[in-house]
Design a protein around this motif. Structure first.
Motif, PDB file in Angstrom:
ATOM      1  N   GLY A 230      10.911  -3.252  -8.424  1.00  0.00           N
ATOM      2  CA  GLY A 230       9.867  -3.569  -7.458  1.00  0.00           C
ATOM      3  C   GLY A 230       9.258  -2.332  -6.832  1.00  0.00           C
ATOM      4  O   GLY A 230       8.050  -2.257  -6.610  1.00  0.00           O
ATOM      5  N   LEU A 231      10.094  -1.346  -6.569  1.00  0.00           N
ATOM      6  CA  LEU A 231       9.563  -0.116  -5.975  1.00  0.00           C
ATOM      7  C   LEU A 231       8.587   0.583  -6.912  1.00  0.00           C
ATOM      8  O   LEU A 231       7.550   1.096  -6.492  1.00  0.00           O
ATOM      9  N   VAL A 232       8.943   0.615  -8.179  1.00  0.00           N
ATOM     10  CA  VAL A 232       8.043   1.253  -9.141  1.00  0.00           C
ATOM     11  C   VAL A 232       6.791   0.411  -9.317  1.00  0.00           C
ATOM     12  O   VAL A 232       5.666   0.919  -9.375  1.00  0.00           O
ATOM     13  N   ASN A 233       7.017  -0.889  -9.361  1.00  0.00           N
ATOM     14  CA  ASN A 233       5.883  -1.783  -9.570  1.00  0.00           C
ATOM     15  C   ASN A 233       4.899  -1.739  -8.410  1.00  0.00           C
ATOM     16  O   ASN A 233       3.704  -1.964  -8.591  1.00  0.00           O
ATOM     17  N   GLN A 234       5.401  -1.432  -7.228  1.00  0.00           N
ATOM     18  CA  GLN A 234       4.521  -1.423  -6.062  1.00  0.00           C
ATOM     19  C   GLN A 234       3.807  -0.087  -5.852  1.00  0.00           C
ATOM     20  O   GLN A 234       3.061   0.051  -4.882  1.00  0.00           O
ATOM     21  N   LEU A 235       4.061   0.830  -6.712  1.00  0.00           N
ATOM     22  CA  LEU A 235       3.301   2.079  -6.607  1.00  0.00           C
ATOM     23  C   LEU A 235       1.822   1.749  -6.754  1.00  0.00           C
ATOM     24  O   LEU A 235       1.439   0.911  -7.571  1.00  0.00           O
ATOM     25  N   PRO A 236       1.009   2.400  -5.983  1.00  0.00           N
ATOM     26  CA  PRO A 236      -0.415   2.033  -5.989  1.00  0.00           C
ATOM     27  C   PRO A 236      -1.086   2.364  -7.317  1.00  0.00           C
ATOM     28  O   PRO A 236      -0.671   3.268  -8.037  1.00  0.00           O
ATOM     29  N   ALA A 237      -2.099   1.607  -7.576  1.00  0.00           N
ATOM     30  CA  ALA A 237      -2.882   1.855  -8.790  1.00  0.00           C
ATOM     31  C   ALA A 237      -3.715   3.105  -8.621  1.00  0.00           C
ATOM     32  O   ALA A 237      -3.981   3.566  -7.503  1.00  0.00           O
ATOM     33  N   TRP A 238      -4.097   3.639  -9.724  1.00  0.00           N
ATOM     34  CA  TRP A 238      -4.909   4.848  -9.704  1.00  0.00           C
ATOM     35  C   TRP A 238      -6.302   4.542  -9.169  1.00  0.00           C
ATOM     36  O   TRP A 238      -6.959   3.608  -9.604  1.00  0.00           O
ATOM     37  N   SER A 239      -6.730   5.346  -8.234  1.00  0.00           N
ATOM     38  CA  SER A 239      -8.084   5.172  -7.721  1.00  0.00           C
ATOM     39  C   SER A 239      -8.770   6.518  -7.581  1.00  0.00           C
ATOM     40  O   SER A 239      -9.741   6.656  -6.862  1.00  0.00           O
TER      41      SER A 239
END
Lengths: 196, 525
Positions: B59-68
């Motif tokens: 979950g922690l990795v998955n919640q990393l923000p998307a590239w913007s």
């Protein structure tokens, strides 16, 4: 998306190179995010993404459509990244510490709506710790965990992207998560992880 | 942590493995395996705890923000591709039916490679188009058109060939294509190859001397006429653009928003631009004019470049292959012209400057211009941001496909020397012949520049030094490009000193010859 990709690819192969712009627009944000987490260096990620798109364009007629275009693209990108990292290892140019330093939050939309400044700060710190922990993995594990947990590819797609068996993906991913857990515990981050 | 990984995919569904926990949370188990895991969890608190931890980690990795952050653009990718078509191995890759995206390792891993890294290579892909895009240039799309296939080809010549032999082959290819010369030298761990379209090794330099050169209005008229011809007749869609004109200076802000301070009188500008050409050719220059381009290559390789005879032979042998690759590349790029900001044409099919858009003409009508790649090196004495900012401000006025890079070759050689070198990539490379000659003969620059110029001393190609003076940019260009850059620099107020010109005599020493090789030294503000 696959059908859109296929349509764009057919257009490109039939001579309408401008259709490639749509492919780039469709996938670049995802690919850039993947690469940034996989290498810990925004600039390098951009370079590799650029190179990956270029190579994909160059070899587009080699894409047989059996897999997702993004998977194929990710494989190109990851191999470029691995090549770069291995070359740097040969030149002793890379270290875990360097990866740590390279990591920052630039380029990521990590703003949480309605978060208080304290909450936002805590979130940023947590994400920074997670990114650093990912960066401390060896490249193979890092690639698997990013492809799966950040990028959301299934095991089969990861196996295809990395050119490894699905069983290896499974074992590598598990070990990567265990290592991440260990690193994060060592960082004393309050992530709700059990103590060792 | 480094235990051997289990690649066995045929595990029995009844043989529990801890790895199944990760697969469980990823829903990658069979029903039977899931049942085993759930049974295990029900009876083992440690397993449950581990599963919880794994889920949290995921979950922690998955919640990393998307590239913007910064995005890349398709035309640049395609241009990059254009370079790669001929550069990866000297063959046309579009016919490679066995392409495996994983197949890029060997050269990267080859410790015997030329030392120019892939990443460094990619640094070269920072194009002026990207700069213009950032700056919001109104001519954004069209600007990219100047990034032609051969620009990528030239680019690839220094950065993408993995062995030192490959650049040699590429240089030989370019040499034969363009009737120029090839120079190869070694800079530390890297080989650098450059070519000259001028066709002669015996490049001689003439010095500009403000006092010795008279203004001639016919020269001015000739140049203005040529610029007008290149820009085409003014139309509603193509209003007269005086920015590339050597003499345009109305003191008003330009369309690009660049300030235009009070500029020198036209006569001064004119003198700066053409003083060398106004000089009668020196004896050396006259001698060099008689040099046949065909004579150049053999003599052009300096002794200290370590370009062995064997390497030369290999380069010649690979020339045909490279030529074929180049032709293939041209065809590929022709096919890609539909792309906005896409690929240009070779010079072979664009002899005339008949166009309505000057940028388009640059891309399609002039191979030399299209091939202009500018390297930017800086040392500790330079503020790289200032240089880049200055060139970015100049870029909209130049209409030249300048790429700013920090060339590893150049950067190494100019370490701690407060000078920047901006040089076009092959096949222009007026830099190399002159630099090579200076290296060979150890000619200090004081001897070839006017007494009132900055005290510079050249020690080697791309290794000038400044004894006591401000940072100076050396532009190695063809004359017409140098004129545009100089004019743009003037209009942008970027010049702190009067420029110094050094022209080669490889071309006809006349100001009307836009392809004359020149070196322009100036100091930006």
């Amino acid at each position: 998306m696959q059908s859109e990709d296929q349509q764009s690819i057919e257009q490109v192969l039939s001579g309408d190179s401008s259709a490639y712009r749509a492919i780039v627009d469709r996938h670049q944000r995802r690919l850039l995010g993947l690469l940034v987490h996989a290498c810990g260096d925004c600039e390098l990620a951009e370079d590799i993404a650029q190179e990956a798109f270029a190579r994909a364009y160059q070899k587009l007629d080699m894409f047989n459509g059996e897999s997702q275009f993004y998977t194929w693209l990710a494989r190109i990108a990851m191999n470029l990244l691995f090549s770069d990292q291995r070359r740097k290892r040969l030149e002793n140019q890379v270290s875990r510490a360097a990866l740590d330093v390279a990591l920052d939050s630039d380029g990521f939309a990590n703003r949480r709506p309605n978060a208080t400044p304290e909450q936002q700060m805590e979130l940023n710190e947590t994400q920074q710790c997670v990114r650093q922990a990912i960066a401390m993995l060896d490249e193979e594990r890092r690639a698997v965990v990013v492809l799966r947990d950040f990028d959301g590819l299934d095991y089969e797609a990861i196996a295809e992207a990395l050119g490894i068996p699905v069983g290896t993906v499974r074992s590598r991913l598990h070990r990567a998560r265990l290592e991440l857990r260990s690193i994060l515990q060592q960082k004393a981050v309050q992530l709700g992880l059990s103590s060792q | 942590m480094n235990q051997p990984e289990n690649n066995n995919q045929t595990q029995s569904s009844s043989e529990y493995s801890e790895e199944w926990l990760s697969a469980y949370i990823d829903d990658e188990l069979t029903d039977a395996q899931r049942a085993v895991v759930e049974q295990r969890m029900a009876s083992d608190s440690e397993t449950r705890q581990l599963l919880d931890d794994l889920q949290r980690v995921r979950g922690l990795v998955n919640q990393l923000p998307a590239w913007s952050g910064k995005l890349i653009s398709a035309p640049d990718c395609i241009q990059e591709s254009g370079a790669a078509i001929v550069s990866t191995d000297g063959t046309t890759s579009t016919t490679d039916s066995d392409y495996d995206p994983a197949g890029d390792y060997p050269d990267e891993l080859n410790p015997a490679s030329d030392g120019i890294s892939q990443n460094e290579s990619r640094l070269h892909s920072e194009s002026i188009a990207q700069t213009l895009e950032r700056e919001g240039d109104p001519d954004d799309g069209a600007q990219r058109k100047v990034q032609t296939s051969l620009a990528g080809f030239a680019h690839s010549g220094q950065t993408r060939f993995r062995s030192w032999l490959r650049p040699l082959a590429l240089a030989a290819c370019l040499m034969m294509l363009l009737g120029g010369s090839v120079w190869v030298w070694n800079s530390g761990s890297s080989w650098t190859v450059a070519t000259s379209t001028g066709g002669g090794r015996e490049l001689e330099q003439e010095m500009s001397s403000a006092d010795s050169i008279a203004l001639k209005s016919e020269v001015k008229d000739a140049v203005e006429a040529k610029i007008s011809q290149q820009a085409g007749p003014p139309t509603a869609d193509n209003p007269p653009d005086r920015s590339p004109s050597l003499f345009a200076d109305d003191g008003q802000p330009s369309a690009a928003g660049v300030r235009r301070p009070a500029s020198p009188a036209p006569s001064e500008v004119h003198r700066d631009a053409f003083d060398l050409a106004e000089l009668p050719p020196t004896k050396q220059a006259e001698d060099s004019l008689g040099a046949s381009p065909a004579q150049a290559p053999a003599s052009a390789f300096s002794a200290n470049t370590m370009a062995s005879e064997q390497a030369s032979n290999a380069a010649v042998e690979s020339t045909q292959e490279s030529l074929a690759a180049n032709q293939k590349m041209m065809r590929s790029h022709d096919a890609g012209q539909a792309v906005e900001g896409g690929l240009g044409r070779s010079t072979n099919d664009a002899p005339a400057m008949q166009r309505t858009d000057k940028t388009e003409a640059l891309g399609r009508g002039s191979q030399d211009k299209a091939n202009t790649k500018v390297q930017l090196a800086h040392s500790a004495g330079w503020n790289a941001r200032d240089i880049e900012a200055a060139l970015e401000r100049l870029a909209p006025l130049l209409n030249l496909p300048i790429t700013q890079t920090e060339s590893p070759v150049v950067a190494d050689s100019v370490a701690a020397i407060p000078i920047a070198i901006v040089t076009p990539k092959a096949p222009l490379s007026g830099a190399t012949p002159l630099g090579n000659r200076l290296q060979q003969q150890a000619v200090p620059l004081q001897e070839v520049v006017p007494p009132d110029s900055k005290p510079l001393a050249w020690q080697a190609p791309f290794a000038p030094s400044v004894e006591d003076g401000p940072s100076t940019i050396a532009l190695f260009l063809l004359r017409d490009e140098a004129e545009q850059i100089l004019q743009a620099a003037r209009q942008a107020g970027e010049l702190a000193t009067q420029p110094v010109w050094i022209s080669s005599a490889s071309g006809a020493p006349t100001p009307a010859n836009p392809k004359q090789q020149v070196v322009l030294l100036f100091t930006p503000q």
